[in-house]
Design an enzyme around this catalytic site. Sequence first.
Site, PDB file in Angstrom:
ATOM      1  N   GLN A   1       0.708  -3.522   9.760  1.00  0.00           N
ATOM      2  CA  GLN A   1      -0.446  -4.350   9.368  1.00  0.00           C
ATOM      3  C   GLN A   1      -1.032  -5.030  10.612  1.00  0.00           C
ATOM      4  OE1 GLN A   1      -1.912  -4.715   6.177  1.00  0.00           O
ATOM      5  NE2 GLN A   1      -3.467  -5.795   7.365  1.00  0.00           N
TER       6      GLN A   1
ATOM      7  N   LYS B   1      -1.704  -4.277  -1.303  1.00  0.00           N
ATOM      8  CA  LYS B   1      -1.417  -2.851  -1.094  1.00  0.00           C
ATOM      9  C   LYS B   1      -0.140  -2.463  -1.844  1.00  0.00           C
ATOM     10  CE  LYS B   1      -3.898  -2.744   3.289  1.00  0.00           C
ATOM     11  NZ  LYS B   1      -3.846  -2.863   4.751  1.00  0.00           N
TER      12      LYS B   1
ATOM     13  N   ASP C   1      -2.590   5.376   7.938  1.00  0.00           N
ATOM     14  CA  ASP C   1      -3.746   4.609   8.408  1.00  0.00           C
ATOM     15  C   ASP C   1      -4.729   5.498   9.171  1.00  0.00           C
ATOM     16  OD1 ASP C   1      -4.091   2.017   7.650  1.00  0.00           O
ATOM     17  OD2 ASP C   1      -2.929   1.135   9.288  1.00  0.00           O
TER      18      ASP C   1
END
Length: 289
Positions: free
Chosen positions: A96, A52, A119
């Site tokens: 994460q 990412k 997210d």
Amino acid sequence: MATVLKASPIVKQYAADLKQECAKLKANGITPFLKVILVGQHPPSVTYTKNKKKFMEGIGAKCEILKLDEQVSEKVFIETIASVANDKEVHGLFVQLPLPKALAHIDVGQLVPSEKDVDGFHANNLFKVLSGDCGEKALVSCTPKGIITMLKHHKIDVTGKSVAIIGRSLIVGKPLSMLLTNLNATVTLCHSRTTQLKEITKGADIVIAAIGKAKFINKDYLSDDKKTIVIDVGINYDASGKLCGDVDYDDVENHCSHITPVPGGVGRMTILSLAQNLIKAASSLAKDS
Ligand code: NDP
């Protein structure tokens, strides 16, 4: 033989657009900045966060991975999220997943402000999707958003189509079912208690597997007319340790019309969505400041 829906040409095209948008923001003194909170050393998470970061930097954005010890206390973990969330330089933030067991009960989606929630887990963003938004206003959950981008890119119109999604997680299945419903598909959201799963998937125009079980979907789950579009979200390892999806690719590829590969399919689209959400968050925050 099915058409393989590879992510790379799509990612290449959209990444070029993102690079330009990022350059425009930078010309106005705003460098889109993503901060990732990584707890522990879970090997796939370390790899995902590295990938990412590489992608964000590739489009000209800034990305930092803030590493916390596996044993970090709940108090310090929550304070860290709050401190990053309050940092005016940061436009996007996510934790994460998965978290270590001791922290797994925490609903991180609610700790990240909705305007930085790249997210798409915050209640405000989820509610916008529930209300009919397909990403116009909301920051939409990355994997579902990536699947929609892929379908649109290939001009696969889901209007009136029957879609069977297998897996009802808040990360994939549930938001995806809403997005597809908003786009006028008729969705059946399946899970481990679904009875007659094969009958449902055999009757579907599109089958989306988000189960977490290697090669679970084989040709027996697909319509005999070989016209099913198969989207594989899964990231698993087979018995020989090779990366594979939730779909038994070799068994299915000659029994469907389209199929996404693993790797090189939905996973790459997910990272693209994250970058799109970051640029969107940075642009909105810049307008509001
Ligand atoms: P979860 O474990 O949260 O959810 C799995 C879902 O599958 C659950 O809804 C579960 O049902 C359902 N399920 C399990 N077994 C069966 C069965 N035998 N029949 C029908 N349904 C079943 O998984 P995630 O949604 O987080 O992830 C799914 C997969 O996608 C994983 O392989 C993950 O690694 C991958 N993934 C990939 C991403 C990408 O970028 N490509 C992003 C996110 C995830 P129930 O609710 O009843 O338990």
